[in-house]
Structure formats: C-alpha cells, structure tokens
Design a protein around this motif. Structure first.
Motif: not given
Length: 380
Positions: A228-231, A283-284, A290-293, A298-300
């Motif tokens: 979420s920090c990146f988003l 990795p998730g 919940g952080d995986y999505s 964030a990666y994209e």
C-alpha cells in the motif's frame, strides 16, 4: 537459500528514522557506510558474491536498464534481463552469462537478487515409501522458505531505503548547500543543471520512508504489508522523470567544472529502477494474502515508471549518438540532423563508393519516417 547481505547486522535495526521536520536519530556517516555498503560503497559485497560462486551457488543479477554495446567483449542486455554472475572481483566490471554468451558488463547497471538459487541434491526425494510424509514436510519447508525469502526482500527494501535517505541528505545538506555558499564558483543555472530536482526527491523519499516504517513489522518482517505504501505514493514517484531527464546534462556540466560527484548523483537513477525488481522478488504468503494484490499492483506501477525512464534514457542516448556522429564529420554541410529528427533507427558501417575515378564516402542516417521522409546524406 543463499542471501547476498545488504548490511552487517542483518537489517533488523533502523539506522535512521526521519520525522516530518527532517530531524533524525542516526548513526554517523562512517558507521552507515560500514553497515550498509550497497549504495555508498559499490562493490562492498564482492567477497560474499565470489564466496557464493566458489561454493557452487548460482548468483543472479537483474538489469536495471539497457546496456547497448558494439564491443564483442561486453555483454549487452535489456532492462529486466537476468544475468548469471560468474566473477565479481572487480568492483566496476563483472563477468557474467546471458543467453549463452559470456562477457564483461558494468556492475552499476544491475541489481543482485536478494534470494539466490541454490542447487541442492536434497531438493528431490526418491523415497517413494515415505511419499506422503515427505510431501507434508516439503509443503512446510516451502512455506518457511517463502517466509524467509519475503523477510530477506523486506529487509533489503527497508535497509536500502534508510541508506538512500542518508545519501540524499549528504547531497542536499552537504554538497548542494556548500556549493550555494560559493557564489563565485557556481552560478544558479549551473547548480540547477547539476542537482536538478534532487531536493524534491529528498523530501518525497523522507515521507515514503516514514510510510514504510509504519508498516514495517520489526519482529516478524515477513508480515509487513508494504504494498500500500507504493500505491499511495505512486504519483509522487513521477518526480524522478525530471531528474533522470536532467542527468545527462548534469554529467556534462560536472565534466566541465571537474567535480567528482557523478557517482553520488547517479544513485536516484539507479534507485527508481530497482523498485520493480525488488517488488517482483517479493513472494506472497498465507499470512499476508491481503498484501499480495497490493504488491502486484505496486509492481506494475513501478515497472511503468521505470520503463518510461528507460525509454527516455534510450532517446537521450540516441540524440547524443546522432550529435556526436555529426560533430565527428569534418566539413558538415546542411542543417543539423537533430533539427529534423531525434530518433536513431539504425547505425552501421560507412559505404565506400567509387565514381568517375574518385573515391568518396557516403554516410546515411535514417531518421524516423514520420518525422522526416528523406534520409540525410553526406558526400566527402
């Protein structure tokens, strides 16, 4: 899983914590250099890398950006390519393999993977009579392995982020502040060219680190939900585009005034390109589903930022090649090529032509068809 170290203490203790007012409770600069060599001391992890290689482990690095070369002794690659590091005794140039070719490549163009592959004879079991029990143990080991891999990457992100803040502070409060005091040595325009919007980046990264620290689980790093920090800050990362576009001009200005801080000023360019590689390696686990999505999103987002910067970097390199090519021609006649086209489509050897007993060389630059329908020709 072999891990390339990013700090001497494993990264469990923060080296600096920044508040809104910019105050810090931190280690000395020398202590920080000693503890975290990844940014401030390039090549500081060479011994660990070579030890892993000597022990038979596969050590991989990922390209931060493209390396285009016409030298057969150099390894060319594109951003995101994986290179196997075969030898790293030199801090600037490493020997590696990519797509069946082995050659030298610049170490500053890559990021080492935190979790390196390990070739183990025990990874595959042949004891069919204990298949069920071994399958259960295998799943347990796999879960533990993913937790450890996630812990390694989370720690790398946190450690390098704290060191990066120190790095930016040294540039802004050290170099830039001192340069502004010497008005007789540097003009305002020179400082703007050299340092760009580095102060905006420093301010933004301090806020970003504060957000990361809030989400960081010191006791169990693998439970930290940092996606979420990146988003939340993805729009803020756009300021790197201006800095990266300005960087080639900064390097030229530094050459003219003979100040050796180009390595320091390259760090933000490297940093923004490392984020998608770090997130891709994260990795998730069932505990943080919940952080995986968020990590995927964030990666994209960070990949798009890095791709945009890479594309602009390629364009600037093409412009530089065209300009240097034209300057190298004695007696150039006609308009500047860059006035008509700024995209390099192809470069190659000159063609020798014999006509009416005279020899001449014809050089052709193919501009983008949409920009200019005519090729630029030169006869000598």
């Amino acid at each position: 899983v072999p891990v390339v170290p990013v700090s001497s203490d494993g990264g469990t203790e923060p080296s600096a914590l920044v508040d809104d007012n910019g105050s810090e409770e931190d280690l000395s600069y020398e202590d920080l250099c000693q503890a975290s060599p990844r940014y401030l001391q390039p090549g500081g992890e060479q011994l660990a890398i070579n030890e892993l290689i000597s022990d038979g482990n596969v050590v991989c690095a990922e390209a931060l950006w493209d390396h285009v070369t016409m030298d057969d002794q150099e390894l060319g690659f594109k951003a995101g390519d994986v290179i196997q590091v075969l030898e790293a005794s030199n801090k600037d140039w490493w020997w590696g393999r990519s797509e069946d070719k082995e050659a030298w490549f610049p170490a500053s163009f890559v990021r080492l993977r935190v979790n390196q592959e390990e070739l183990s004879e025990n990874s595959i079991s042949t004891r069919s009579e204990e298949q069920d029990e071994e399958a259960s143990q295998s799943r347990h080991r796999h879960c533990e392995n993913k937790q450890q891999m996630r812990t390694n990457v989370i720690r790398e992100i946190m450690d390098t982020e704290r060191v990066y803040i120190k790095h930016l502070r040294d540039i802004c409060e050290g170099y830039l502040r001192q340069c502004r005091k010497h008005t007789g040595m540097f003009t305002v325009a020179q400082l703007a060219t050299i340092f760009g919007n580095i102060e905006d980046i420093y301010k933004f990264q301090r806020k970003f680190l504060k957000d990361l620290e809030k989400q960081y689980n010191k006791e169990e790093p693998h439970l930290s939900e940092i996606g979420s920090c990146f988003l939340q800050n993805q729009e803020g990362f756009a300021i790197y585009s201006e800095y990266c576009n300005n960087h080639p001009g900064a390097c030229l200005e530094l050459q003219m005034i003979d100040i050796a801080i180009d390595g320091f000023l390259l760090t933000p360019v490297q940093k923004i390109c490392k984020y998608p590689l770090q997130l891709a390696e994260l990795p998730g686990t069932p505990q943080v589903e919940g952080d995986y999505s968020n990590i995927k999103a964030a990666y994209e987002a960070m990949k798009n930022v890095a791709c945009l910067i890479n594309e602009r970097k390629r364009k600037l390199e093409s412009i530089d090649k065209i300009a240097r090519w034209q300057v190298s021609i004695v007696g150039w006649e006609g308009l500047d090529i860059l006035d008509r086209s700024s995209e390099l489509i192809h470069s190659g050897e000159l063609t020798k032509i014999t006509k009416q007993g005279k020899r001449c060389l014809t050089a052709t630059v193919d501009p983008h068809p949409a920009a200019c329908p005519h090729a630029a020709h030169l006869s000598l």
